[in-house]
Design an enzyme around this catalytic site. Structure first.
Site, PDB file in Angstrom:
ATOM      1  N   HIS A  94      27.251  26.128  62.647  1.00  0.00           N
ATOM      2  CA  HIS A  94      27.277  27.196  61.655  1.00  0.00           C
ATOM      3  C   HIS A  94      26.505  28.432  62.085  1.00  0.00           C
ATOM      4  CE1 HIS A  94      29.479  24.914  58.713  1.00  0.00           C
ATOM      5  NE2 HIS A  94      28.619  23.913  58.784  1.00  0.00           N
ATOM      6  N   ARG A 148      22.924  21.125  67.800  1.00  0.00           N
ATOM      7  CA  ARG A 148      24.041  20.634  66.989  1.00  0.00           C
ATOM      8  C   ARG A 148      25.303  21.265  67.530  1.00  0.00           C
ATOM      9  NH1 ARG A 148      24.903  20.846  60.457  1.00  0.00           N
ATOM     10  NH2 ARG A 148      24.695  23.084  60.764  1.00  0.00           N
ATOM     11  N   ASP A 201      25.314  19.914  80.096  1.00  0.00           N
ATOM     12  CA  ASP A 201      25.121  20.575  81.389  1.00  0.00           C
ATOM     13  C   ASP A 201      24.157  21.753  81.306  1.00  0.00           C
ATOM     14  OD1 ASP A 201      26.699  18.763  82.752  1.00  0.00           O
ATOM     15  OD2 ASP A 201      28.433  20.092  82.945  1.00  0.00           O
ATOM     16  N   GLN A 216      25.802  12.965  62.314  1.00  0.00           N
ATOM     17  CA  GLN A 216      25.672  13.480  60.956  1.00  0.00           C
ATOM     18  C   GLN A 216      26.747  12.876  60.058  1.00  0.00           C
ATOM     19  OE1 GLN A 216      25.160  17.690  61.134  1.00  0.00           O
ATOM     20  NE2 GLN A 216      24.398  17.832  59.047  1.00  0.00           N
ATOM     21  N   GLU A 235      28.620  13.142  56.597  1.00  0.00           N
ATOM     22  CA  GLU A 235      28.836  14.278  55.711  1.00  0.00           C
ATOM     23  C   GLU A 235      30.005  14.108  54.748  1.00  0.00           C
ATOM     24  OE1 GLU A 235      27.781  18.191  57.637  1.00  0.00           O
ATOM     25  OE2 GLU A 235      28.461  17.079  59.408  1.00  0.00           O
ATOM     26  N   ALA A 248      25.431  19.080  51.825  1.00  0.00           N
ATOM     27  CA  ALA A 248      26.360  20.114  51.346  1.00  0.00           C
ATOM     28  C   ALA A 248      27.807  19.663  51.507  1.00  0.00           C
ATOM     29  CB  ALA A 248      26.115  21.436  52.073  1.00  0.00           C
ATOM     30  N   ASP A 249      28.164  19.211  52.709  1.00  0.00           N
ATOM     31  CA  ASP A 249      29.529  18.722  52.915  1.00  0.00           C
ATOM     32  C   ASP A 249      29.782  17.429  52.170  1.00  0.00           C
ATOM     33  OD1 ASP A 249      31.002  20.604  54.639  1.00  0.00           O
ATOM     34  OD2 ASP A 249      29.390  20.221  56.062  1.00  0.00           O
TER      35      ASP A 249
END
Length: 200
Positions: free
Chosen positions: A50, A75, A89, A152, A154, A179-180
């Site tokens: 995000h 993330r 990498d 995560q 969600e 939230a999700d």
């Protein structure tokens, strides 16, 4: 050059005798990352899902944070082996993979962070910061020792599968995204709704 380049988040959690306080980096700038890294915070998270972070900005932030030895999680935007390979990498050692809804998806994330035969990560460490351009002896066969993987949860379906997800070998931690999760339960924007809190 030593194999373990920075402390992993897994190491930090194991050594902690108190709750660890962290901060999310969402601006994409190395200067902000350096300011935060020097603040005394326990961990940082660079957000590609995000935030306006790219593979290049992630690498730049990891480079400035390295001077402070703060465990830094990245993330990634999606559970995708190619993106995960690119982020690893850059020298990222701690990943958070969003939207993991099943043990199968968690297993795919584990495979993405490990070289064959245990996984599917493409071998390019001689060209990358992860193995310090070939200077870290034994990086490829031992790279999984330097990586922490968090996933995560969600969605309501993922909550139902939480025990199976957490039991996947190679998953070092689970983070619930409220939230999700609330949105998946038909309660968008209502993370403190009693049903969402119960699910968390």
């Amino acid at each position: 050059m030593p194999l373990r380049l920075e402390p992993t988040f897994r190491d930090a959690l194991a050594a902690a005798d108190r709750p660890l306080i962290g901060m999310w980096l969402s601006t994409g700038t190395a200067l902000n990352a350096e300011i935060c890294a020097g603040s005394g915070i326990d961990w940082l998270l660079i957000d590609m899902e995000h935030g306006p972070n790219t593979v290049v900005s992630v690498q730049q932030q990891l480079q400035v944070i390295a001077a402070y030895r703060v465990p830094t999680i990245v993330r990634v935007p999606v559970n995708d082996a190619v993106i995960i390979k690119q982020v690893l990498d850059t020298g990222a050692q701690n990943l958070l993979v969003p939207m993991v809804g099943s043990a199968t998806e968690a297993q795919a994330a584990v495979a993405a962070v490990r070289y064959p035969p245990e996984g599917v990560r493409g071998v390019g460490s001689g060209l990358a910061r992860s193995g310090r351009w070939g200077r870290v002896a034994g990086y490829v066969p031992n790279a999984s020792e330097t990586i922490s993987l968090l996933v995560q949860i969600e969605s309501a379906d993922a909550v139902d599968a939480a025990a199976d997800i957490a039991a996947v070998d190679g998953v070092d931690g689970v983070l619930v995204g409220p939230a999700d999760l609330a949105a998946s339960m038909g309660l968008p924007g209502q993370q403190s709704h009693p049903d969402v809190l119960a699910a968390v």
